[in-house]
Motif scaffolding. Structure first.
Motif, PDB file in Angstrom:
ATOM      1  N   ILE A  37     -25.914   5.660 -38.556  1.00 20.11           N
ATOM      2  CA  ILE A  37     -25.637   4.923 -37.265  1.00 20.11           C
ATOM      3  C   ILE A  37     -26.322   3.831 -36.995  1.00 20.11           C
ATOM      4  O   ILE A  37     -27.622   3.856 -36.603  1.00 20.11           O
ATOM      5  CB  ILE A  37     -25.467   5.954 -36.135  1.00 20.11           C
ATOM      6  N   ILE A  45     -24.076   2.262 -26.232  1.00 22.52           N
ATOM      7  CA  ILE A  45     -23.690   3.739 -26.714  1.00 22.52           C
ATOM      8  C   ILE A  45     -24.177   4.011 -27.679  1.00 22.52           C
ATOM      9  O   ILE A  45     -24.483   5.360 -28.116  1.00 22.52           O
ATOM     10  CB  ILE A  45     -22.175   3.620 -26.414  1.00 22.52           C
ATOM     11  N   TYR A  46     -24.468   3.043 -28.932  1.00 24.23           N
ATOM     12  CA  TYR A  46     -25.253   3.305 -30.047  1.00 24.23           C
ATOM     13  C   TYR A  46     -26.632   3.664 -29.712  1.00 24.23           C
ATOM     14  O   TYR A  46     -27.049   4.805 -30.428  1.00 24.23           O
ATOM     15  CB  TYR A  46     -25.091   1.953 -31.125  1.00 24.23           C
ATOM     16  N   MET A  49     -26.431   7.395 -28.544  1.00 22.11           N
ATOM     17  CA  MET A  49     -26.068   8.372 -29.614  1.00 22.11           C
ATOM     18  C   MET A  49     -27.240   8.517 -30.579  1.00 22.11           C
ATOM     19  O   MET A  49     -27.676   9.762 -30.785  1.00 22.11           O
ATOM     20  CB  MET A  49     -24.961   7.652 -30.569  1.00 22.11           C
ATOM     21  N   LEU A 125     -19.746  10.039 -23.093  1.00 26.96           N
ATOM     22  CA  LEU A 125     -19.272   9.176 -23.972  1.00 26.96           C
ATOM     23  C   LEU A 125     -20.272   9.197 -25.402  1.00 26.96           C
ATOM     24  O   LEU A 125     -19.801   9.073 -26.405  1.00 26.96           O
ATOM     25  CB  LEU A 125     -19.126   7.692 -23.609  1.00 26.96           C
ATOM     26  N   ALA A 126     -21.465   9.430 -25.353  1.00 29.51           N
ATOM     27  CA  ALA A 126     -22.121   9.430 -26.512  1.00 29.51           C
ATOM     28  C   ALA A 126     -22.067  10.635 -27.240  1.00 29.51           C
ATOM     29  O   ALA A 126     -21.971  10.857 -28.346  1.00 29.51           O
ATOM     30  CB  ALA A 126     -23.739   9.591 -26.049  1.00 29.51           C
ATOM     31  N   ASP A 128     -19.048  12.358 -27.099  1.00 31.10           N
ATOM     32  CA  ASP A 128     -17.612  11.985 -27.829  1.00 31.10           C
ATOM     33  C   ASP A 128     -17.955  11.202 -28.897  1.00 31.10           C
ATOM     34  O   ASP A 128     -17.180  11.373 -30.003  1.00 31.10           O
ATOM     35  CB  ASP A 128     -16.818  11.396 -26.761  1.00 31.10           C
ATOM     36  N   GLY A 129     -18.632   9.957 -28.870  1.00 31.34           N
ATOM     37  CA  GLY A 129     -18.885   9.043 -29.966  1.00 31.34           C
ATOM     38  C   GLY A 129     -19.420   9.808 -31.290  1.00 31.34           C
ATOM     39  O   GLY A 129     -19.041   9.482 -32.287  1.00 31.34           O
ATOM     40  N   LEU A 130     -20.345  10.673 -30.921  1.00 29.03           N
ATOM     41  CA  LEU A 130     -20.885  11.624 -32.216  1.00 29.03           C
ATOM     42  C   LEU A 130     -20.098  12.558 -32.868  1.00 29.03           C
ATOM     43  O   LEU A 130     -19.836  12.441 -33.979  1.00 29.03           O
ATOM     44  CB  LEU A 130     -22.327  12.137 -31.615  1.00 29.03           C
ATOM     45  N   ALA A 132     -16.755  11.992 -32.644  1.00 26.18           N
ATOM     46  CA  ALA A 132     -15.484  11.451 -33.480  1.00 26.18           C
ATOM     47  C   ALA A 132     -16.286  10.781 -34.809  1.00 26.18           C
ATOM     48  O   ALA A 132     -15.619  10.856 -36.061  1.00 26.18           O
ATOM     49  CB  ALA A 132     -15.089  10.342 -32.689  1.00 26.18           C
ATOM     50  N   TYR A 133     -17.414  10.227 -34.650  1.00 26.19           N
ATOM     51  CA  TYR A 133     -18.141   9.926 -35.731  1.00 26.19           C
ATOM     52  C   TYR A 133     -18.360  10.683 -36.859  1.00 26.19           C
ATOM     53  O   TYR A 133     -18.365  10.553 -38.183  1.00 26.19           O
ATOM     54  CB  TYR A 133     -19.484   8.950 -35.537  1.00 26.19           C
TER      55      TYR A 133
END
Ligand code: FPP
Ligand code: MG
Length: 308
Positions: A37, A45-46, A49, A125-126, A128-130, A132-133
């Protein structure tokens, strides 16, 4: 039932150096996670994460996946995207577990929890982002594996995180809070789903990637289920016996929250014996693989002897 003593004595004589094996594999995993990432827009957000994903930890799940893939005839390269996805899922589950709406924890892996640094909104959101990723990463970056095996791994991960796995285990855990009369069957349901499911998927996915037979997958899955439960029993014991510094998170939380745990049901000694028995049974599943099983055997033993 297998004789614990007999198996431990046998493997103690082996020359396999678990410490350097774990160090070397952990370094490879850290490198792959770091590369997985990068920071683009919106940077927050990045960064959030990466903050939790790169906060260290034993990296047990990725290492189990790599070790199983190798045992079953595959390579580290084949399994690394899945290994990273497992750690992304594990990390996201901890970010959400630490939120005020769940366990409301301030420390994780020796650092302030994600929401303490970035706020609750970004922490959700972090996670959720992880999550999905993790799936995208497996689908896009797995190399030298048949597409149907990649699909099977993705299905295995989906089953593991959903209501039939982590989410279901966490829900029963939340519903059981404050119930001191929990029976062993309910406690085991919670742990086989909340913690055990991802450990099982770590081993199962490593085997799937190589095209292992159903018999081998079943054998290895049985190993994983046994070490998964043993891992949780030891976690419960360490919550009582270890310090915040050893654990990198708040110790003694189970007693303060009046949580039913294995030691609260069985006492410390019986819990320890039960964990050793489960590990012995796990190791027995690997006997057929001979020397190729040394890493998985040593990891199983490490699970009951660890102090953090
Ligand atoms: C830590 O348990 C928490 C877990 C092992 C997983 C929790 C699962 C969720 C929050 C569901 C996540 C959502 C998805 C979609 C996967 P613990 O509180 O017993 O241990 P701790 O002391 O390390 O916090
Ligand atoms: Mg927690």
């Amino acid at each position: 039932m297998v004789e614990t003593e007999e198996i431990l004595t046998e493997t103690e004589q082996s020359t396999f150096n678990l410490k350097s094996y774990l160090q070397q594999r952990k370094a490879l995993v850290e490198q792959a996670l770091d590369r997985s990432i990068s920071i683009t827009r919106p940077a927050t957000i990045y960064e959030a994460m990466r903050y939790s994903l790169l906060a260290g930890g034993k990296r047990l799940r990725p290492i189990l996946c790599l070790a199983t893939c190798e045992l079953a005839g595959g390579t580290i390269e084949m399994a690394m995207p899945t290994a990273c996805a497992l750690e992304m899922i594990h990390t996201m589950s901890l970010i959400h577990d630490d939120l005020p709406a769940m366990d409301d924890d301030d420390y994780r892996r020796g650092k302030p929890t994600n929401h303490k640094v970035y706020g609750e909104d970004i922490a959700i959101l972090a996670g959720d982002g992880l999550l999905a990723y993790a799936f995208e990463h497996v689908a896009l970056t797995t190399k030298n594996v048949a597409p149907e095996k990649i699909l099977q791994v993705i299905a295995c991960l989906g089953r593991t995180v959903g209501a039939a796995g982590l989410v279901g285990g966490q829900v029963l855990d939340l519903e059981s809070e404050g119930k001191t009369d929990l029976d062993a069957e309910t406690l085991t349901f919670i742990h086989t789903h909340k913690t055990g499911a991802l450990l099982r998927a770590s081993v199962e996915s490593g085997a799937i990637l190589t095209g292992a037979s159903q018999t081998d997958i079943a054998r290895l899955t049985s190993y994983a289920q046994n070490i998964g439960l043993a891992f949780q029993i030891i976690d419960d014991i360490l919550d009582i016996t270890a310090t915040n510094e050893q654990l990198g998170k708040t110790a003694g939380k189970d007693i303060r929250a009046q949580k039913a745990t294995y030691p609260s049901l069985w006492g410390l000694e019986k819990s320890q014996a039960q964990a050793r028995q489960l590990v012995a049974e796990a190791i027995a599943q690997l006997k057929i693989y001979g020397d190729r099983a040394k890493p998985l055997t040593a990891i199983a033993e490490f699970i009951v002897t660890r102090d953090r």
